[in-house]
Design a protein around this motif. Structure first.
Motif, PDB file in Angstrom:
ATOM      1  N   ASP A   1      26.178  88.658  66.834  1.00 23.96           N
ATOM      2  CA  ASP A   1      25.751  90.025  66.525  1.00 23.96           C
ATOM      3  C   ASP A   1      26.339  90.462  65.190  1.00 23.96           C
ATOM      4  N   ILE A   2      27.580  90.052  64.947  1.00 27.21           N
ATOM      5  CA  ILE A   2      28.267  90.363  63.693  1.00 27.21           C
ATOM      6  C   ILE A   2      28.972  89.090  63.236  1.00 27.21           C
ATOM      7  N   ALA A   3      28.687  88.665  62.021  1.00 29.35           N
ATOM      8  CA  ALA A   3      29.363  87.496  61.451  1.00 29.35           C
ATOM      9  C   ALA A   3      30.086  87.943  60.187  1.00 29.35           C
ATOM     10  N   ILE A   4      31.387  87.845  60.226  1.00 30.23           N
ATOM     11  CA  ILE A   4      32.195  88.185  59.063  1.00 30.23           C
ATOM     12  C   ILE A   4      32.434  86.858  58.349  1.00 30.23           C
ATOM     13  N   THR A   5      31.509  86.518  57.479  1.00 31.08           N
ATOM     14  CA  THR A   5      31.458  85.180  56.894  1.00 31.08           C
ATOM     15  C   THR A   5      32.685  84.858  56.032  1.00 31.08           C
ATOM     16  N   LYS A   6      33.202  85.844  55.335  1.00 32.29           N
ATOM     17  CA  LYS A   6      34.351  85.628  54.460  1.00 32.29           C
ATOM     18  C   LYS A   6      35.554  85.087  55.231  1.00 32.29           C
ATOM     19  N   TYR A   7      35.691  85.505  56.488  1.00 37.45           N
ATOM     20  CA  TYR A   7      36.843  85.111  57.301  1.00 37.45           C
ATOM     21  C   TYR A   7      36.451  84.200  58.477  1.00 37.45           C
ATOM     22  N   LYS A   8      35.188  83.826  58.535  1.00 36.37           N
ATOM     23  CA  LYS A   8      34.676  82.961  59.600  1.00 36.37           C
ATOM     24  C   LYS A   8      35.001  83.531  60.989  1.00 36.37           C
ATOM     25  N   ILE A   9      34.563  84.768  61.196  1.00 34.58           N
ATOM     26  CA  ILE A   9      34.740  85.430  62.487  1.00 34.58           C
ATOM     27  C   ILE A   9      33.360  85.801  63.022  1.00 34.58           C
ATOM     28  N   ALA A  10      33.076  85.340  64.232  1.00 35.86           N
ATOM     29  CA  ALA A  10      31.801  85.639  64.894  1.00 35.86           C
ATOM     30  C   ALA A  10      32.077  86.602  66.044  1.00 35.86           C
ATOM     31  N   VAL A  11      31.367  87.723  66.042  1.00 34.07           N
ATOM     32  CA  VAL A  11      31.570  88.752  67.060  1.00 34.07           C
ATOM     33  C   VAL A  11      30.289  88.900  67.882  1.00 34.07           C
ATOM     34  N   PHE A  12      30.469  88.876  69.191  1.00 33.50           N
ATOM     35  CA  PHE A  12      29.352  89.075  70.108  1.00 33.50           C
ATOM     36  C   PHE A  12      29.635  90.316  70.948  1.00 33.50           C
ATOM     37  N   VAL A  13      28.627  91.159  71.105  1.00 31.49           N
ATOM     38  CA  VAL A  13      28.708  92.315  71.992  1.00 31.49           C
ATOM     39  C   VAL A  13      27.787  91.988  73.167  1.00 31.49           C
ATOM     40  N   ASP A  14      28.403  91.680  74.300  1.00 35.66           N
ATOM     41  CA  ASP A  14      27.659  91.178  75.450  1.00 35.66           C
ATOM     42  C   ASP A  14      27.390  92.261  76.487  1.00 35.66           C
ATOM     43  N   GLY A  15      26.153  92.269  76.983  1.00 35.43           N
ATOM     44  CA  GLY A  15      25.824  93.116  78.125  1.00 35.43           C
ATOM     45  C   GLY A  15      26.504  92.551  79.359  1.00 35.43           C
TER      46      GLY A  15
ATOM     47  N   VAL B   1      33.086  98.285  74.100  1.00 34.50           N
ATOM     48  CA  VAL B   1      32.804  98.692  72.724  1.00 34.50           C
ATOM     49  C   VAL B   1      32.542 100.188  72.663  1.00 34.50           C
ATOM     50  N   ILE B   2      31.782 100.693  73.617  1.00 30.13           N
ATOM     51  CA  ILE B   2      31.454 102.126  73.631  1.00 30.13           C
ATOM     52  C   ILE B   2      32.683 102.974  73.958  1.00 30.13           C
ATOM     53  N   LYS B   3      33.424 102.586  75.000  1.00 23.01           N
ATOM     54  CA  LYS B   3      34.541 103.406  75.471  1.00 23.01           C
ATOM     55  C   LYS B   3      35.800 103.265  74.618  1.00 23.01           C
ATOM     56  N   GLU B   4      36.002 102.075  74.025  1.00 22.11           N
ATOM     57  CA  GLU B   4      37.240 101.818  73.294  1.00 22.11           C
ATOM     58  C   GLU B   4      36.940 101.216  71.922  1.00 22.11           C
ATOM     59  N   THR B   5      36.110 101.903  71.159  1.00 20.07           N
ATOM     60  CA  THR B   5      35.665 101.396  69.869  1.00 20.07           C
ATOM     61  C   THR B   5      36.824 101.092  68.930  1.00 20.07           C
TER      62      THR B   5
END
Length: 136
Positions: free
Chosen positions: A48-62, A117-121
């Motif tokens: 969902d979000i890829a921070i390519t500079k630092y090679k971090i992949a973020v997934f927001v899962d249902g 993510v919603i409750k503790e952004t």
């Protein structure tokens, strides 16, 4: 309207990208100066979000689709129970496969349940910022 038609209508409303939790998290990261790619199709699992500079992949899962608290969820499944258990079990296995592939490629994988993510952004944002700090 039959129960089956109603379920079908509800399923059509489910989004695979640009969900409310994703938008909230992306906005928070942007405010903290984090630049990213969204739904990055060059990587396994299209994070969902890829921070390519630092090679971090973020997934927001249902929670339902990715089997969070799956043992409790199973108790509440009544219609097409076997189908849903098989589907969610496969989703969980696919998530593990994607995590492994990304890790082998040198990426840090972070997964967050959408409700968190919603409750503790800010907490979730802090975890990501800490991962960035550790990757510099």
């Amino acid at each position: 309207m039959t129960s089956k038609e109603n379920i079908s209508r509800q399923m059509k409303k489910i989004r695979s990208k640009d969900t409310k939790p994703e938008l909230i998290l992306r906005s928070s990261l942007w405010k903290h100066g984090v630049r990213y790619r969204k739904n990055f199709s060059s990587l396994p699992g299209k994070p969902d979000i890829a921070i390519t500079k630092y090679k971090i992949a973020v997934f927001v899962d249902g929670e339902f689709w990715h089997g969070y608290d799956f043992e409790e969820q199973k108790k509440r499944l009544h219609h097409n129970r076997e189908k849903w258990i098989a589907k969610i079990t496969r989703n969980m296995a696919r998530d593990a496969e994607v995590n492994q592939q990304l890790t082998e490629m040198g990426w840090k994988v972070l997964r967050f349940p959408s409700k968190e993510v919603i409750k503790e952004t800010e907490k979730v944002t802090s975890v990501i910022l800490e991962a960035i700090k550790n990757n510099t």
